[in-house]
Scaffold this motif. Structure first.
Motif: not given
Length: 227
Positions: A116-120, A122, A222-223
């Motif tokens: 939930e806190n991963n900005p990458n 989608t 994702y990273e």
């Protein structure tokens, strides 16, 4: 030498049964996934990453997977083969099993917060968690539960069953991945999960490791922006 590894009693029947437990659920999973995606979206798709809503994931992937890899194989074991749930790793958990079940819930919560806190990301975190939960539970039941029990009827040594089970996990269930990644990552992982199944007699422990592996793999993709 072979007779010390392989049980001769009903050998052909047991081999055929293993092949059926491998192939039929996977074929059924593919059919149900394609059909459900067609009726829901009007197009055929087997890519879960293209689904953005929880409802789509549950209908097109989670339900077909649970039916194909869990419900039907377990029903066959119980009612056609007349076996007990204990044989496939379902029984009253020991203290270590209860602790691992609690740890499993904590891992789910921790994974949700991280995603939930991963900005990458989608894809919504709840969509990922639900699907990965179904994958982890389904793979443990069909592979370390049903298929492992059938392999134990073929091999004298349970660790031989673990090796074959790990190969099925790596090279059949993840056949779309590269050979090197299956050999270097998924085969050792499958071997560890199989040994844990043998040592504990339960399939509960493997779910945590499987879920952690899936979450970690997703975040790394994702990273690297490869997902």
């Amino acid at each position: 030498m072979v007779s010390k590894i392989i049980k001769k009693e009903n050998l052909l029947e047991n081999i055929i049964r293993v092949i059926c437990y491998i192939s039929i659920p996977l074929c059924l999973l593919m059919c149900l996934t394609l059909l459900s995606s067609y009726f829901l979206n009007g197009s055929i798709s087997s890519d879960v990453n293209k689904m953005t809503s929880l409802g789509q994931v549950i209908i097109c992937f989670s339900i077909p997977m649970f039916i194909s890899l869990v419900i039907l194989p377990v029903l066959v074991k119980l009612f056609l083969q007349k076996e007990k749930l204990y044989n496939i790793g379902f029984h009253r958990p020991k203290l270590i099993g209860i602790l691992f079940c609690i740890a499993f819930l904590m891992v789910v919560m921790w994974s949700y917060i991280r995603l939930e806190n991963n900005p990458n990301m989608t894809i919504p975190a709840n969509v990922i968690i639900i699907q990965f939960l179904v994958v982890a539970i389904s793979e443990e039941i069909i592979l370390r539960g049903v298929i492992m029990d059938e392999l134990d009827k073929i091999f004298q040594n349970k660790y031989a069953s673990c090796i074959v089970n790990a190969a099925i996990f790596a090279f059949i269930y993840h056949s779309s991945e590269t050979f090197s990644s299956n050999l270097c990552v998924r085969f050792p992982l499958g071997l560890i999960l199989g040994i844990l199944r043998v040592k504990s007699g339960e399939i509960y422990i493997g779910r945590i490791i499987c879920l952690l592996f899936l979450i970690n793999r997703l975040e790394r993709k994702y990273e690297k922006k490869e997902f």
